[in-house]
Design an enzyme around this catalytic site. Sequence first.
Site, mmCIF file in Angstrom:
data_model
loop_
_atom_site.group_PDB
_atom_site.id
_atom_site.type_symbol
_atom_site.label_atom_id
_atom_site.label_comp_id
_atom_site.label_asym_id
_atom_site.label_seq_id
_atom_site.Cartn_x
_atom_site.Cartn_y
_atom_site.Cartn_z
ATOM 1 N N ASP A 1 38.864 46.976 45.636
ATOM 2 C CA ASP A 1 37.913 46.912 44.517
ATOM 3 C C ASP A 1 36.979 48.116 44.548
ATOM 4 O OD1 ASP A 1 37.589 45.200 42.411
ATOM 5 O OD2 ASP A 1 36.677 43.594 43.589
ATOM 6 N N GLU B 1 39.596 37.291 34.012
ATOM 7 C CA GLU B 1 38.785 36.285 34.718
ATOM 8 C C GLU B 1 38.003 35.412 33.741
ATOM 9 O OE1 GLU B 1 36.508 37.719 38.042
ATOM 10 O OE2 GLU B 1 35.458 35.804 38.285
ATOM 11 N N GLU C 1 36.215 47.022 37.281
ATOM 12 C CA GLU C 1 35.816 46.082 36.231
ATOM 13 C C GLU C 1 35.424 46.831 34.959
ATOM 14 O OE1 GLU C 1 32.716 43.410 37.539
ATOM 15 O OE2 GLU C 1 33.846 42.788 39.313
ATOM 16 N N ASP D 1 35.373 42.854 45.954
ATOM 17 C CA ASP D 1 33.939 42.975 46.257
ATOM 18 C C ASP D 1 33.317 41.576 46.358
ATOM 19 O OD1 ASP D 1 33.883 42.301 43.584
ATOM 20 O OD2 ASP D 1 32.624 43.980 42.954
ATOM 21 N N SER D 2 34.132 40.532 46.128
ATOM 22 C CA SER D 2 33.683 39.169 46.420
ATOM 23 C C SER D 2 33.322 39.043 47.890
ATOM 24 C CB SER D 2 34.787 38.153 46.073
ATOM 25 O OG SER D 2 36.014 38.517 46.672
HETATM 26 O O1 KIV Z 1 36.317 40.522 44.041
HETATM 27 C C1 KIV Z 1 37.180 39.669 43.805
HETATM 28 O O2 KIV Z 1 37.520 38.825 44.632
HETATM 29 C C2 KIV Z 1 37.792 39.681 42.490
HETATM 30 C C3 KIV Z 1 38.728 38.563 42.151
HETATM 31 C C4 KIV Z 1 38.007 37.296 42.002
HETATM 32 C C5 KIV Z 1 39.573 38.896 40.983
HETATM 33 O O3 KIV Z 1 37.542 40.555 41.721
#
Ligand code: KIV
Length: 296
Positions: free
Chosen positions: A102, A201, A134, A63-64
């Site tokens: 994610d 993280e 998460e 979700d980044s």
């Molecule tokens: O969303 C993401 O890219 C992540 C990573 C940084 C682990 O959760």
Amino acid sequence: MYASDGSGGTGPVPKGQAARTKVTAPALRARKGGEPLAMLTAYDFTMARLLDRAGVDILLVGDSLGMVFQGLDTTIPVTLDEICYHSRAVARGAEHAHVVADMPFMSFQLSATQALESAGKLVKEGMAESVKLEGGSEVAEQVRRIVRAGIPVMGHVGLTPQSVHAMGGYKVQGKGPDAAARVLADARALDEAGAYAIVLEAVPPDLAAEVTAGVSVPTIGIGAGAGCDGQVLVCYDMLGMNLGHTPKFCKRFAELGERIDEAVHAYVRDVREGAFPGREHCYKPNGSAEVASHRA
Ligand code: KIV
């Protein structure tokens, strides 16, 4: 540019590497304590294919994407439909790497039923092979329910960006004995609930090593030191495409941002000076049929 055999294949396996088969969640779980796992984020087909061909074990449709693809300040507004869309594109480019999608904010927090519905959509429509969510003990019930339905789950503890407002910013977690004990307890809860791997993280390296020793599944670190069973980075950060701040934990393995800048300057110059396109870029007026697609 692309393979011309119509297979959608990634071309030859790089020199010195044995042919690879599709990476599965059980195979990743079995790598605990073995050869470290290399995971990168990916958000589109072309990048997925490049990263896959170069040998990554896992492609994370993180979700980044809210921040590095959409230009948002946080991951919070990212929707399940958006992750699904990007996951489908990445899955088409991942011949070997395992694809994990994610679960975005508020797609799993309400109940185990909601979590299972969201995970099911990511696997059915997003073509993901597992999901990541998460949280620690508070989401163990969700993890159990998704795993029972036959969908592998990757956990994520320590700094959990979807809780940025509760954490008061993107801060290193697990500092001090109480906070460290909470991170360890959360990782154990996910392990017991059936997660096949856990992202750690932004925690101090000693704590990451302790968590790694304290769970039965691989830990995958980001800003968590070398004592994890694997590492993950955001692809644009490690390729040097990020024009903003590079986090302390990230190594820039290339400076593609600079290379893109040079290439685009050259293109603009050639167009303006009439040097592009040349004769070699033009179709013949007659003769055999020529393919005009960039995917041919
Ligand atoms: O969303 C993401 O890219 C992540 C990573 C940084 C682990 O959760």
